[in-house]
Write an enzyme that holds these catalytic residues in place. Structure first.
Site, PDB file in Angstrom:
ATOM      1  N   LYS A 119      44.739  36.329  47.659  1.00 51.77           N
ATOM      2  CA  LYS A 119      43.527  36.858  47.033  1.00 51.77           C
ATOM      3  C   LYS A 119      43.387  36.331  45.607  1.00 51.77           C
ATOM      4  O   LYS A 119      44.381  36.010  44.955  1.00 51.77           O
ATOM      5  CB  LYS A 119      43.502  38.386  47.067  1.00 51.77           C
ATOM      6  CG  LYS A 119      44.371  39.070  46.063  1.00 51.77           C
ATOM      7  CD  LYS A 119      43.950  40.532  45.847  1.00 51.77           C
ATOM      8  CE  LYS A 119      44.758  41.089  44.683  1.00 51.77           C
ATOM      9  NZ  LYS A 119      44.175  42.175  43.960  1.00 51.77           N
ATOM     10  N   LYS A 122      44.096  38.328  38.867  1.00 56.15           N
ATOM     11  CA  LYS A 122      44.285  38.066  37.434  1.00 56.15           C
ATOM     12  C   LYS A 122      45.672  37.532  37.145  1.00 56.15           C
ATOM     13  O   LYS A 122      45.878  36.811  36.179  1.00 56.15           O
ATOM     14  CB  LYS A 122      44.170  39.387  36.657  1.00 56.15           C
ATOM     15  CG  LYS A 122      42.816  39.995  36.607  1.00 56.15           C
ATOM     16  CD  LYS A 122      42.913  41.295  35.803  1.00 56.15           C
ATOM     17  CE  LYS A 122      41.726  42.188  36.062  1.00 56.15           C
ATOM     18  NZ  LYS A 122      42.096  43.573  36.312  1.00 56.15           N
ATOM     19  N   LYS A 166      54.057  43.616  43.403  1.00 48.82           N
ATOM     20  CA  LYS A 166      54.083  43.488  41.937  1.00 48.82           C
ATOM     21  C   LYS A 166      55.496  43.583  41.381  1.00 48.82           C
ATOM     22  O   LYS A 166      55.815  42.934  40.390  1.00 48.82           O
ATOM     23  CB  LYS A 166      53.180  44.545  41.298  1.00 48.82           C
ATOM     24  CG  LYS A 166      51.714  44.262  41.570  1.00 48.82           C
ATOM     25  CD  LYS A 166      50.778  44.822  40.525  1.00 48.82           C
ATOM     26  CE  LYS A 166      49.401  44.233  40.735  1.00 48.82           C
ATOM     27  NZ  LYS A 166      48.366  44.763  39.911  1.00 48.82           N
TER      28      LYS A 166
HETATM   29  N1  AQP Z   1      40.198  39.128  45.002  1.00 52.20           N
HETATM   30  C1  AQP Z   1      39.511  40.255  45.053  1.00 52.20           C
HETATM   31  N2  AQP Z   1      38.501  40.409  45.937  1.00 52.20           N
HETATM   32  C2  AQP Z   1      37.784  41.554  45.988  1.00 52.20           C
HETATM   33  N3  AQP Z   1      38.022  42.605  45.177  1.00 52.20           N
HETATM   34  C3  AQP Z   1      39.016  42.510  44.273  1.00 52.20           C
HETATM   35  N4  AQP Z   1      39.496  43.341  43.342  1.00 52.20           N
HETATM   36  C4  AQP Z   1      40.511  42.753  42.681  1.00 52.20           C
HETATM   37  N5  AQP Z   1      40.730  41.516  43.174  1.00 52.20           N
HETATM   38  C5  AQP Z   1      39.816  41.338  44.165  1.00 52.20           C
HETATM   39  C6  AQP Z   1      38.951  44.676  43.093  1.00 52.20           C
HETATM   40  O1  AQP Z   1      38.581  44.761  41.732  1.00 52.20           O
HETATM   41  C7  AQP Z   1      38.742  46.125  41.315  1.00 52.20           C
HETATM   42  C8  AQP Z   1      39.470  46.158  40.017  1.00 52.20           C
HETATM   43  O2  AQP Z   1      40.763  45.615  40.186  1.00 52.20           O
HETATM   44  P1  AQP Z   1      41.869  45.922  39.108  1.00 52.20           P
HETATM   45  O3  AQP Z   1      41.668  45.107  37.917  1.00 52.20           O
HETATM   46  O4  AQP Z   1      41.932  47.354  38.861  1.00 52.20           O
HETATM   47  O5  AQP Z   1      43.231  45.599  39.774  1.00 52.20           O
HETATM   48  P2  AQP Z   1      43.733  44.533  40.743  1.00 52.20           P
HETATM   49  O6  AQP Z   1      43.246  44.819  42.121  1.00 52.20           O
HETATM   50  O7  AQP Z   1      45.182  44.602  40.586  1.00 52.20           O
HETATM   51  O8  AQP Z   1      43.108  43.173  40.215  1.00 52.20           O
HETATM   52  P3  AQP Z   1      43.821  41.784  40.276  1.00 52.20           P
HETATM   53  O9  AQP Z   1      42.979  40.767  39.694  1.00 52.20           O
HETATM   54  O10 AQP Z   1      44.296  41.510  41.641  1.00 52.20           O
HETATM   55  O11 AQP Z   1      45.038  42.006  39.299  1.00 52.20           O
HETATM   56  P4  AQP Z   1      46.513  41.649  39.572  1.00 52.20           P
HETATM   57  O12 AQP Z   1      46.584  40.176  39.549  1.00 52.20           O
HETATM   58  O13 AQP Z   1      47.223  42.283  38.433  1.00 52.20           O
HETATM   59  O14 AQP Z   1      46.878  42.220  40.905  1.00 52.20           O
HETATM   60  C9  AQP Z   1      39.457  46.867  42.439  1.00 52.20           C
HETATM   61  O15 AQP Z   1      38.505  47.628  43.169  1.00 52.20           O
HETATM   62  C10 AQP Z   1      39.999  45.753  43.290  1.00 52.20           C
HETATM   63  O16 AQP Z   1      40.098  46.135  44.646  1.00 52.20           O
END
Ligand code: AQP
Length: 348
Positions: free
Chosen positions: A212, A215, A123
């Site tokens: 993966k 967002k 990040k």
């Molecule tokens: N691609 C994914 N597959 C399975 N699980 C996922 N999670 C996120 N992406 C995937 C799970 O969703 C939960 C909430 O995630 P979060 O919003 O707290 O944070 P994150 O993991 O940072 O989500 P993003 O979409 O990947 O955001 P960015 O793009 O900012 O990094 C968690 O349990 C996560 O594991």
């Protein structure tokens, strides 16, 4: 389900904690990797689910958008099946124990441990010097989220595995440093167990099977939003990257075909079927036949969540009331635990 070592040492009740960040729109990875399991677990254990707004501001969030995203995640929690009477639903900033315990954990965790976190590296990217201190300390706050409730089980996607291991290290070091000073407190905190082995612990981007679904990917076409219209859902699946081969008839045949594997995994997870079962139906089919079936399934499963969430979003006062009620119930658990922590640390 419980790690036997942990169970014999930690004597408290089994409790589930997890959270989702109110950053951008929720996607299918968040649903299949996390929220779908949250719903099942509320049938089995005491469950606490948080909208982690303190985590969200580790990267810049427009305050107005953050405000609305907190309500939106809550609306989707409920629309996807979380029951605010059964589960405690609240937003993190309403319960000060998270921030207070995180500070204590910042003083327990070691720089070397945090330096190894791959999510920070990803990040922060090349501009590490300009990343917030909060982004670096994110895993201490995550440990505090879990341990403020002495949660024993944490359902998360595969990407959070390393942070969960760090939470266990922090709990263990706290127990060693402070628990040993008072008889009976050697196992003050449980070592929380990750629950990762869901049907789709890592949903991949629709445009690149090696990344993966996330967002923060700049392209909307890489992910299915829970708020997508039926047409957008179908279009994104239709345009998902695939290879030219037909589908195999067993999951072993998906090896080295990441995009095909991702679509089959999504189908299986949405339908509560195994990949082999799905392939017994679609083995030999071209993607031109599989994709419309997947689009129909995705619309049938996700559209009711979207419609229900929209309905809930039209009554923001009710969402705020649910969050307020959840926060009061969360404080009732966390505040006495934090009071004990402060006592163990030596605060008056
Ligand atoms: N691609 C994914 N597959 C399975 N699980 C996922 N999670 C996120 N992406 C995937 C799970 O969703 C939960 C909430 O995630 P979060 O919003 O707290 O944070 P994150 O993991 O940072 O989500 P993003 O979409 O990947 O955001 P960015 O793009 O900012 O990094 C968690 O349990 C996560 O594991």
């Amino acid at each position: 389900m419980t790690n036997q070592n942990n169970k014999t040492e930690y004597q408290g009740p089994e409790r589930v904690f997890s959270g989702v960040q109110p950053t951008g729109q929720l996607h299918l990875g968040n649903y299949l990797g996390a929220i779908k399991r949250f719903v099942h677990l509320q049938e089995e254990m005491e469950t606490i689910y948080c909208v982690v707004d303190l985590h969200a501001i580790t990267t810049w969030q427009d305050p107005k958008e953050l405000h609305s995203a907190i309500r939106e995640v809550t609306a989707f929690y409920i629309a996807c099946g979380l029951d605010p009477k059964r589960s405690i639903l609240f937003n993190q900033s309403k319960v000060s124990a998270h921030a207070e315990l995180a500070w204590i954990f910042n003083c327990v965790a070691r720089m070397g441990w945090l330096n190894r976190m791959t999510q920070f590296k990803d990040k922060a990217g090349k501009n590490r010097e300009n990343a917030s201190v909060g982004l670096f300390a994110y895993p201490s706050l995550m440990a505090a989220d879990i341990l403020a409730y002495k949660a024993t089980h944490v359902p998360v996607g595969d990407d959070q595995k390393q942070h969960l291991e760090l939470s266990r290290d922090i709990a263990q070091k706290f127990n060693n440093d402070f628990g040993s000073l008072r008889p009976g407190a050697e196992h003050f905190f449980p070592l929380p167990e990750p629950l990762i082995a869901g049907p789709a612990p890592r949903v991949m981007s629709l445009r690149d099977g090696s990344k993966k679904m996330s967002k923060s990917d700049p392209s909307d076409m890489t992910r299915i939003h829970l708020s997508d219209s039926d047409d957008d859902l179908a279009k994104k699946i239709r345009k998902a990257r695939t290879d030219p081969e037909a589908l195999p008839s067993e999951s072993a045949g998906l090896k080295d075909r990441p995009e095909a594997e991702n679509l089959v995994t999504i189908f299986a997870a949405l339908a509560d079927r195994t990949k082999d079962d799905v392939l017994s139906e679609f083995g030999g089919a071209q993607f031109s036949a599989f994709k419309p079936a997947l689009a129909d399934l995705a619309v049938a499963t996700l559209a009711p969540f979207r419609d229900k969430a929209e309905e809930l979003m039209a009554a923001p006062d009710e969402i705020d009331r649910i969050l307020e009620d959840g926060a009061a119930r969360a404080r009732a658990i966390a505040d006495p635990i934090l009071a004990e922590v402060k006592d163990l640390v030596g605060f008056i």
